[in-house]
Design an enzyme around this catalytic site. Structure first.
Site, PDB file in Angstrom:
ATOM      1  N   ARG A 175       0.825  -1.160  -0.086  1.00 38.69           N
ATOM      2  CA  ARG A 175      -0.050   0.141  -0.044  1.00 38.69           C
ATOM      3  C   ARG A 175       1.094   1.252  -0.156  1.00 38.69           C
ATOM      4  O   ARG A 175       0.545   2.228  -0.585  1.00 38.69           O
ATOM      5  CB  ARG A 175      -0.871  -0.060   1.279  1.00 38.69           C
ATOM      6  CG  ARG A 175      -1.871   1.207   1.420  1.00 38.69           C
ATOM      7  CD  ARG A 175      -3.131   1.053   1.988  1.00 38.69           C
ATOM      8  NE  ARG A 175      -2.857   0.353   3.294  1.00 38.69           N
ATOM      9  CZ  ARG A 175      -2.570   0.883   4.445  1.00 38.69           C
ATOM     10  NH1 ARG A 175      -1.837   1.927   4.412  1.00 38.69           N
ATOM     11  NH2 ARG A 175      -2.204   0.283   5.355  1.00 38.69           N
ATOM     12  N   TYR A 193     -15.861  18.098 -14.520  1.00 39.65           N
ATOM     13  CA  TYR A 193     -15.974  16.474 -14.912  1.00 39.65           C
ATOM     14  C   TYR A 193     -17.074  16.000 -13.777  1.00 39.65           C
ATOM     15  O   TYR A 193     -16.786  16.264 -12.705  1.00 39.65           O
ATOM     16  CB  TYR A 193     -14.812  15.739 -14.579  1.00 39.65           C
ATOM     17  CG  TYR A 193     -15.210  14.081 -14.729  1.00 39.65           C
ATOM     18  CD1 TYR A 193     -15.748  13.447 -15.930  1.00 39.65           C
ATOM     19  CD2 TYR A 193     -14.902  13.493 -13.574  1.00 39.65           C
ATOM     20  CE1 TYR A 193     -15.776  12.288 -15.939  1.00 39.65           C
ATOM     21  CE2 TYR A 193     -15.423  12.301 -13.503  1.00 39.65           C
ATOM     22  CZ  TYR A 193     -15.875  11.520 -14.778  1.00 39.65           C
ATOM     23  OH  TYR A 193     -16.211  10.309 -14.597  1.00 39.65           O
ATOM     24  N   ASP A 230      -6.822  19.360 -14.266  1.00 39.57           N
ATOM     25  CA  ASP A 230      -7.016  18.208 -14.844  1.00 39.57           C
ATOM     26  C   ASP A 230      -6.662  18.328 -16.403  1.00 39.57           C
ATOM     27  O   ASP A 230      -7.378  18.672 -17.091  1.00 39.57           O
ATOM     28  CB  ASP A 230      -8.606  17.910 -14.643  1.00 39.57           C
ATOM     29  CG  ASP A 230      -9.347  16.614 -14.911  1.00 39.57           C
ATOM     30  OD1 ASP A 230      -8.428  15.831 -16.028  1.00 39.57           O
ATOM     31  OD2 ASP A 230     -10.239  16.172 -14.736  1.00 39.57           O
ATOM     32  N   LYS A 271      -8.161   6.777 -19.312  1.00 40.67           N
ATOM     33  CA  LYS A 271      -8.320   7.418 -20.498  1.00 40.67           C
ATOM     34  C   LYS A 271      -7.179   7.087 -21.636  1.00 40.67           C
ATOM     35  O   LYS A 271      -6.931   5.995 -22.076  1.00 40.67           O
ATOM     36  CB  LYS A 271      -8.869   8.730 -20.556  1.00 40.67           C
ATOM     37  CG  LYS A 271      -9.893   9.056 -19.561  1.00 40.67           C
ATOM     38  CD  LYS A 271     -11.380   8.304 -19.611  1.00 40.67           C
ATOM     39  CE  LYS A 271     -12.445   8.361 -18.535  1.00 40.67           C
ATOM     40  NZ  LYS A 271     -12.525   9.561 -17.772  1.00 40.67           N
TER      41      LYS A 271
HETATM   42  C1  LIG Z   1     -13.014  10.023 -16.710  1.00 37.57           C
HETATM   43  C2  LIG Z   1     -12.734  11.319 -16.130  1.00 37.57           C
HETATM   44  C3  LIG Z   1     -12.414  11.494 -14.784  1.00 37.57           C
HETATM   45  C4  LIG Z   1     -12.516  10.450 -13.548  1.00 37.57           C
HETATM   46  O1  LIG Z   1     -11.628   9.420 -13.928  1.00 37.57           O
HETATM   47  P1  LIG Z   1     -11.929   8.014 -13.545  1.00 37.57           P
HETATM   48  O2  LIG Z   1     -10.710   7.321 -13.866  1.00 37.57           O
HETATM   49  O3  LIG Z   1     -13.225   7.676 -14.253  1.00 37.57           O
HETATM   50  O4  LIG Z   1     -12.421   7.964 -12.090  1.00 37.57           O
HETATM   51  C5  LIG Z   1     -11.867  12.840 -14.444  1.00 37.57           C
HETATM   52  N1  LIG Z   1     -11.702  13.844 -15.170  1.00 37.57           N
HETATM   53  C6  LIG Z   1     -11.860  13.919 -16.501  1.00 37.57           C
HETATM   54  C7  LIG Z   1     -11.722  14.888 -17.319  1.00 37.57           C
HETATM   55  C8  LIG Z   1     -12.524  12.792 -17.013  1.00 37.57           C
HETATM   56  O5  LIG Z   1     -12.553  12.403 -18.128  1.00 37.57           O
END
Ligand SMILES: *Cc1c(COP(=O)(O)O)cnc(C)c1O
Length: 366
Positions: A42, A94, A165, A190
């Site tokens: 962890r 998001y 982000d 992503k």
């Molecule tokens: C998908 C996404 C998230 C969240 O990520 P997860 O891996 O689904 O928890 C946050 N910000 C953006 C811009 C995203 O496309």
């Protein structure tokens, strides 16, 4: 090292004795006590260590923390704030993270949601207890572009941290730390993963400061860490990230141009289009415009749903960033409170042959 070289060689820490070409997966949860060794999975693991080094290098940061999802990464930033702190975040943040702020941190943190493309509104939103400004650019799903340097300057004057982000741009196209951000966040689910088969998230810091110590404590004590397998697969996927991103962006630009001249389309959202209100800012802070295109069809949700159902190659599913093209009527995924127009279709443009993607879209729009 240039980015393409770093992506391939930066995620590969191998033993001097056996010299495998690719770093093995270390599944052990515990390590023999000895000076300098890892202790418990962890807290750290060799595959996670390598992934974090790679992410820090790609984003030009001092350190990185890998998480089990993008949301876990984002929530860890909020958890690192003192109770009573105020956050400024985008009104089209998001939706999963916006929901997290409104539900988990209700009564603990205050948040003002503003249109980040309007700097006057951002400036007016500051309060004496504003500790964090959150930007997401380009944003999901409206592809709004925020001027990172301008917001970073405001945050600095007001003594707040700026987090960005960077999921849509990836470090291939945009380095928020070079533009003034203190923290970069990713959903590695992503483009980093790139094949719709890994859930993950990451934070990268500009400096090893007190706030970062808190974030690392939330990562390790909170325990929302990725498995060694996930870390291995992310390092593997990131090797092709620069080339995948070039392909995604090239296809997205052509698709956006095609859609913007089509009679069945009401409006196209893609920062690469000269008509996009954030085009000039995007051209300044990004080296290319990314792989997501959103558009509104003429008509309502029913027309949008019909177009999606006629497509052969674009898969009707949420998420983005995979080699396969994904498409969805976004408002349906965001729930009843969404500000996203009901006839808006979000496309994660994949790496299939461009002509197949264009033909398929042309047929569906007929
Ligand atoms: C998908 C996404 C998230 C969240 O990520 P997860 O891996 O689904 O928890 C946050 N910000 C953006 C811009 C995203 O496309």
């Amino acid at each position: 090292m240039k980015l393409e070289t770093l992506a391939i060689h930066g995620g590969n820490i191998v033993s001097d004795t056996e010299k495998p070409v690719v770093q093995p997966i270390t599944l052990s949860t515990t390590f023999v006590h000895q000076p300098e060794s890892m202790i418990y999975a962890r807290a750290n693991n060799p595959n996670r260590h390598t992934l974090e080094k790679l992410l820090a290098a790609l984003e030009k940061g001092a350190d990185a923390a890998a998480f089990s999802s993008g949301n876990a990464a984002g929530v860890s930033v909020f958890q690192s704030l003192e109770p009573g702190s105020h956050i400024i975040a985008p009104d089209d943040m998001y939706h999963g993270l916006k929901n997290a702020i409104l539900s988990i941190f209700k009564g603990v943190l205050e948040c003002t949601f503003v249109d980040m493309t309007d700097l006057d509104k951002v400036e007016q939103a500051f309060q004496p207890n504003t500790k964090l400004v959150w930007v997401e650019t380009p944003s999901n799903p409206l592809l709004k572009v925020t001027d990172i340097t301008a917001v970073a300057n405001l945050a600095k004057v007001m003594g707040a941290i700026l987090a960005c982000d960077n999921t849509f741009a990836t470090p291939v196209f945009q380095n928020p730390i070079s533009l003034g951000a203190d923290i970069v966040m990713h959903s590695s689910t992503k483009y980093f993963g790139g094949h719709s088969d890994i859930l993950g998230g990451a934070l990268i810091t500009k400096e090893l400061d007190e706030f970062w110590e808190k974030v690392k404590n939330v990562q390790i004590s909170g325990g929302a860490v990725p498995s060694p397998m996930d870390c291995y697969y992310l390092c593997r996927s990131i090797k092709t990230l620069p080339y995948r991103m070039k392909g995604h962006a090239e296809h997205a630009m052509v698709l956006a141009n095609f859609l913007s001249t089509h009679d069945a389309v009401e409006k196209v959202y893609y920062p690469g289009l000269k008509s996009h209100p954030g085009h000039m800012i995007a051209a300044n802070q990004m080296s290319s415009f990314g792989g997501v295109v959103s558009f509104q069809v003429n008509g309502g949700a029913d027309v949008a749903d019909r177009v999606i159902s006629k497509l052969k190659y674009y898969i009707n599913a949420t998420s983005l960033g995979g080699v396969e093209s994904l498409i969805e009527r976004r408002a349906a995924s965001e729930g009843p409170d969404t500000l996203t127009p009901q006839n808006l279709i979000r496309v994660s443009v994949g790496l299939e042959h461009l002509y197949d993607l264009l033909d398929d879209m042309e047929n569906a729009l007929k």
